[in-house]
Design a protein around this motif. Structure first.
Motif, PDB file in Angstrom:
ATOM      1  N   ALA A  76       1.000  -1.047   0.052  1.00 26.29           N
ATOM      2  CA  ALA A  76      -0.067  -0.061  -0.017  1.00 26.29           C
ATOM      3  C   ALA A  76       0.791   1.345   0.212  1.00 26.29           C
ATOM      4  O   ALA A  76       0.683   2.148  -0.728  1.00 26.29           O
ATOM      5  N   VAL A  77       1.827   1.133   0.836  1.00 24.23           N
ATOM      6  CA  VAL A  77       2.832   2.361   0.647  1.00 24.23           C
ATOM      7  C   VAL A  77       3.602   2.584  -0.527  1.00 24.23           C
ATOM      8  O   VAL A  77       3.475   3.635  -1.043  1.00 24.23           O
ATOM      9  N   GLU A  78       3.959   1.504  -1.326  1.00 22.54           N
ATOM     10  CA  GLU A  78       4.558   1.768  -2.511  1.00 22.54           C
ATOM     11  C   GLU A  78       3.592   2.057  -3.759  1.00 22.54           C
ATOM     12  O   GLU A  78       3.900   3.080  -4.345  1.00 22.54           O
ATOM     13  N   ASN A  79       2.448   1.764  -3.658  1.00 15.31           N
ATOM     14  CA  ASN A  79       1.292   2.247  -4.382  1.00 15.31           C
ATOM     15  C   ASN A  79       1.172   3.650  -4.272  1.00 15.31           C
ATOM     16  O   ASN A  79       0.960   4.468  -5.177  1.00 15.31           O
ATOM     17  N   ALA A  80       1.031   4.041  -2.983  1.00 13.94           N
ATOM     18  CA  ALA A  80       0.413   5.531  -2.691  1.00 13.94           C
ATOM     19  C   ALA A  80       1.789   6.328  -3.076  1.00 13.94           C
ATOM     20  O   ALA A  80       1.688   7.224  -3.717  1.00 13.94           O
ATOM     21  N   LEU A  92      -2.795   6.998   2.862  1.00 13.03           N
ATOM     22  CA  LEU A  92      -1.392   7.216   2.771  1.00 13.03           C
ATOM     23  C   LEU A  92      -1.139   8.540   1.622  1.00 13.03           C
ATOM     24  O   LEU A  92      -0.199   9.312   1.952  1.00 13.03           O
ATOM     25  N   ILE A  93      -1.999   8.480   0.875  1.00 15.99           N
ATOM     26  CA  ILE A  93      -1.785   9.568  -0.305  1.00 15.99           C
ATOM     27  C   ILE A  93      -2.274  10.880   0.663  1.00 15.99           C
ATOM     28  O   ILE A  93      -1.405  11.909   0.140  1.00 15.99           O
ATOM     29  N   ASN A  94      -3.187  10.663   1.201  1.00 13.89           N
ATOM     30  CA  ASN A  94      -3.418  11.997   1.978  1.00 13.89           C
ATOM     31  C   ASN A  94      -2.185  12.488   2.938  1.00 13.89           C
ATOM     32  O   ASN A  94      -2.099  13.692   2.782  1.00 13.89           O
ATOM     33  N   PHE A  95      -1.762  11.899   3.573  1.00 12.43           N
ATOM     34  CA  PHE A  95      -0.516  11.864   4.206  1.00 12.43           C
ATOM     35  C   PHE A  95       0.611  12.637   3.431  1.00 12.43           C
ATOM     36  O   PHE A  95       1.218  13.772   3.788  1.00 12.43           O
ATOM     37  N   ILE A  96       0.799  11.849   2.235  1.00 10.51           N
ATOM     38  CA  ILE A  96       1.893  12.454   1.291  1.00 10.51           C
ATOM     39  C   ILE A  96       1.925  13.597   0.922  1.00 10.51           C
ATOM     40  O   ILE A  96       2.636  14.571   1.099  1.00 10.51           O
TER      41      ILE A  96
END
Length: 327
Positions: free
Chosen positions: A182-186, A222-226
């Motif tokens: 999930a991290v890699e995708n985000a 995760l996208i929101n955080f990034i």
């Protein structure tokens, strides 16, 4: 009954089945009946929450596709870059095939005449063909072009696969999933949001266990955080033009999975920390944020996964979000 034994209100969710064997989700809330300071019974309320859960899932899907829409231009740009050099390399391959074909035809013709020609003349003709068609240059550049093209194709596959996993229609059900994935995708999907203002490093536990979750919800979070980190760094750089840094770590603890997201942006006003996870609360300028990202994260971590989420300022500047969920 736990309410009778311990007192206080209790809430659980379960599935009940009808006579036709179809099942539906139920919220069960119990409260004690007290008489003369003694618990003598309990009131239990059963509520069918099928529609409520369906509405929640529709809201998640709506927010997910809003996020995809906001990132669409950036993703298109990320796809365009490898597509462009793949196109350039394919054009180069076509010219190279043409030149090598002519060189081989000329060499074959000389081979057919080898018995009737002076060896020095054959060598001179081969040297001319080799130089005229840039054979040494092609021998050097072709392998590099093949590697570059392969990397471009792999990059496109990675981006498309990440978008596919995020945009796949979810049913709200938990599945066994890999948080590292999930991290890699985000990171892949959001690259165009952070690459101009910061470097992004990941430190992912290679032995991390899978856990039960809704994977696309975690990618969205995760996208929101990034994106929040990138905006915070961009704001900080208006007065302090130092390099930006975003770091994401995963670790497996004894009974929990830990996720940390760090940046060196503007940090969080200590007086506003208590408000940051509330819906529609945002410190961003109008048009920059909706105030839903952290509220979504809080709901996902604390209510759905019964975990914890904390935010603290880093001594060197910026913030660190620390998330822990049961394994």
């Amino acid at each position: 009954c736990r309410t009778i034994k311990e007192g206080g209100m209790h809430e659980v969710k379960s599935n009940y089945c009808r006579k036709d064997e179809t099942c539906f989700p139920v919220q069960i809330v119990s409260a004690p009946l007290v008489k003369e300071n003694e618990i003598v019974g309990a009131v239990v309320v059963f509520r069918d929450i099928s529609e409520c859960l369906a509405n929640e899932q529709r809201l998640i899907e709506t927010k997910k596709f809003q996020a995809i829409g906001q990132l669409a231009a950036g993703v298109a740009h990320e796809l365009n870059t490898p597509i462009q050099y793949i196109k350039n390399n394919v054009t180069f391959f076509g010219q190279a095939v043409h030149d090598v074909s002519i060189y081989l035809q000329g060499a074959q013709s000389l081979c057919d005449q080898v018995q009737n020609m002076d060896p020095s003349l054959i060598q001179e003709q081969l040297h001319f063909l080799k130089k005229n068609h840039d054979i040494e240059y092609l021998l050097k550049e072709l392998p590099e072009a093949v590697i570059e093209t392969t990397q471009g194709i792999e990059q496109i596959i990675k981006i498309v696969q990440s978008m596919k996993e995020l945009s796949h229609p979810g049913d709200g059900q938990k599945t066994w999933a890999d948080l590292n994935r999930a991290v890699e995708n985000a990171v892949t999907i959001s690259k165009n949001e952070w690459k101009y203002v910061a470097g992004l490093e990941t430190d992912l536990d290679p032995n991390l266990s899978t856990f039960q979750c809704n994977p696309d919800s975690w990618i969205q979070m995760l996208i929101n955080f990034i994106v929040n980190s990138a905006h915070s760094i961009e704001e900080r750089q208006t007065t302090d033009p130092g390099p930006g840094m975003i770091e994401i770590r995963t670790r497996e603890l004894e009974n929990q999975i830990e996720l940390k997201i760090m940046d060196n942006g503007t940090g969080i006003d200590e007086e506003k920390k208590s408000q940051m996870f509330k819906p529609f609360y945002t410190t961003k300028k109008v048009g920059k944020g909706t105030g839903q990202g952290l509220a979504f994260a809080s709901n996902l971590i604390e209510k759905v996964h019964k975990g914890t989420i904390q935010c603290n300022n880093r001594p060197e500047g910026g913030v660190i979000f620390e998330i822990r969920v049961p394994r």
